[in-house]
Write a protein that holds these residues in place. Structure first.
Motif, PDB file in Angstrom:
ATOM      1  N   UNK A 154       0.969  -1.453  -0.059  1.00  0.00           N
ATOM      2  CA  UNK A 154       0.033  -0.029   0.039  1.00  0.00           C
ATOM      3  C   UNK A 154       0.907   1.223  -0.147  1.00  0.00           C
ATOM      4  N   UNK A 155       2.150   1.204   0.589  1.00  0.00           N
ATOM      5  CA  UNK A 155       2.807   2.425   0.606  1.00  0.00           C
ATOM      6  C   UNK A 155       3.316   2.896  -0.592  1.00  0.00           C
ATOM      7  N   UNK A 156       3.491   1.923  -1.854  1.00  0.00           N
ATOM      8  CA  UNK A 156       3.780   2.140  -2.985  1.00  0.00           C
ATOM      9  C   UNK A 156       2.489   2.127  -3.851  1.00  0.00           C
ATOM     10  N   UNK A 157       1.268   2.101  -3.319  1.00  0.00           N
ATOM     11  CA  UNK A 157       0.122   2.452  -4.306  1.00  0.00           C
ATOM     12  C   UNK A 157      -0.253   1.112  -4.927  1.00  0.00           C
ATOM     13  N   UNK A 158       0.428  -0.052  -4.371  1.00  0.00           N
ATOM     14  CA  UNK A 158      -0.043  -1.430  -4.844  1.00  0.00           C
ATOM     15  C   UNK A 158      -0.977  -2.194  -4.020  1.00  0.00           C
ATOM     16  N   UNK A 159      -2.326  -2.148  -4.538  1.00  0.00           N
ATOM     17  CA  UNK A 159      -3.332  -2.884  -3.719  1.00  0.00           C
ATOM     18  C   UNK A 159      -3.482  -4.235  -4.037  1.00  0.00           C
ATOM     19  N   UNK A 160      -3.803  -5.193  -3.243  1.00  0.00           N
ATOM     20  CA  UNK A 160      -4.176  -6.799  -3.625  1.00  0.00           C
ATOM     21  C   UNK A 160      -5.506  -6.633  -4.396  1.00  0.00           C
ATOM     22  N   UNK A 161      -5.496  -7.597  -5.306  1.00  0.00           N
ATOM     23  CA  UNK A 161      -6.945  -7.910  -6.026  1.00  0.00           C
ATOM     24  C   UNK A 161      -7.941  -8.459  -4.828  1.00  0.00           C
ATOM     25  N   UNK A 192     -10.880  -5.770  -4.670  1.00  0.00           N
ATOM     26  CA  UNK A 192     -12.015  -6.561  -4.958  1.00  0.00           C
ATOM     27  C   UNK A 192     -13.237  -5.645  -5.613  1.00  0.00           C
ATOM     28  N   UNK A 193     -13.476  -4.275  -4.885  1.00  0.00           N
ATOM     29  CA  UNK A 193     -14.461  -3.523  -5.520  1.00  0.00           C
ATOM     30  C   UNK A 193     -14.357  -3.009  -6.660  1.00  0.00           C
ATOM     31  N   UNK A 194     -13.167  -2.696  -6.877  1.00  0.00           N
ATOM     32  CA  UNK A 194     -12.639  -2.142  -8.253  1.00  0.00           C
ATOM     33  C   UNK A 194     -12.615  -2.800  -9.530  1.00  0.00           C
ATOM     34  N   UNK A 195     -12.284  -4.225  -9.331  1.00  0.00           N
ATOM     35  CA  UNK A 195     -12.186  -5.190 -10.423  1.00  0.00           C
ATOM     36  C   UNK A 195     -13.449  -5.315 -11.213  1.00  0.00           C
ATOM     37  N   UNK A 196     -13.368  -5.403 -12.574  1.00  0.00           N
ATOM     38  CA  UNK A 196     -14.189  -5.495 -13.221  1.00  0.00           C
ATOM     39  C   UNK A 196     -15.241  -4.157 -13.583  1.00  0.00           C
ATOM     40  N   UNK A 197     -14.833  -3.057 -13.084  1.00  0.00           N
ATOM     41  CA  UNK A 197     -15.522  -1.739 -13.111  1.00  0.00           C
ATOM     42  C   UNK A 197     -14.917  -0.770 -14.250  1.00  0.00           C
ATOM     43  N   UNK A 198     -15.841  -0.160 -14.779  1.00  0.00           N
ATOM     44  CA  UNK A 198     -15.388   1.000 -15.809  1.00  0.00           C
ATOM     45  C   UNK A 198     -15.217   2.219 -15.538  1.00  0.00           C
ATOM     46  N   UNK A 199     -14.728   3.191 -16.362  1.00  0.00           N
ATOM     47  CA  UNK A 199     -14.411   4.259 -16.145  1.00  0.00           C
ATOM     48  C   UNK A 199     -15.563   5.248 -16.062  1.00  0.00           C
ATOM     49  N   UNK A 200     -15.683   6.009 -14.928  1.00  0.00           N
ATOM     50  CA  UNK A 200     -16.730   6.995 -14.477  1.00  0.00           C
ATOM     51  C   UNK A 200     -17.599   6.289 -13.426  1.00  0.00           C
ATOM     52  N   UNK A 201     -17.535   4.953 -13.522  1.00  0.00           N
ATOM     53  CA  UNK A 201     -18.492   4.002 -12.533  1.00  0.00           C
ATOM     54  C   UNK A 201     -18.143   4.717 -10.970  1.00  0.00           C
TER      55      UNK A 201
END
Length: 158
Positions: free
Chosen positions: A116-123, A129-138
């Motif tokens: 997280x300190x490098x901005x790398x978050x786990x899937x 998890x919440x971001x996976x599969x989402x599109x721009x502007x969602x």
């Protein structure tokens, strides 16, 4: 325990391979030397240096075994496979926290590479998890221990 796939970027794979090599070639020798020196003190039944060196050896071997398992199950994330239409593992995502009006950039990576300190978050993290599969502007809602966070996805890149 069943071993699961571990998603890694090329950068993450190289970093873990380098760490494993160092542990096997440098650290093992250092720990072996500590054990040898501790044995030179004589009676090992009350030899704290020996106990400490053996504990360090056990931790080292545990880390080596873990890295070998990760590398054995590694699934490489190829830049060409990363979509810029939807968030996937390997995506760089700029999101806006709608409550605080702050922008953040995350790279979605496998759990072995998360930092997280490098901005790398786990899937596997709540935000990942919440971001996976989402599109721009969602707008994405993420349940966290403090409540609910709402993010708007501003961009998705490789």
């Amino acid at each position: 325990m069943a071993e699961k796939d571990v998603f890694l970027t090329v950068e993450g794979l190289k970093k873990l391979e380098k760490e494993l090599d160092k542990l096997k070639t440098v650290k093992r020798k250092e720990v072996a030397e500590k054990i040898k020196q501790a044995l030179a003190f004589g009676d090992i039944s009350e030899n704290s240096e020996y106990d400490q060196a053996k504990n360090e050896q056990a931790q080292l071997e545990e880390r080596i075994a873990k890295l070998e398992m990760i590398l054995r199950n590694a699934k490489l994330i190829d830049d060409e496979d990363i979509s810029t239409d939807v968030v996937s593992i390997g995506s760089k995502v700029v999101v806006k926290d709608l409550e605080y009006n702050e922008e953040m950039e995350y790279t979605i990576v496998g759990s072995a590479e998360a930092n997280p300190y490098e901005g790398k978050i786990s899937n596997e993290s709540p935000v990942g998890k919440a971001l996976l599969g989402k599109k721009k502007e969602e707008i994405v809602e993420v349940r966290v221990p403090d409540g609910l966070i709402k993010y708007q996805i501003l961009s998705i890149t490789r």
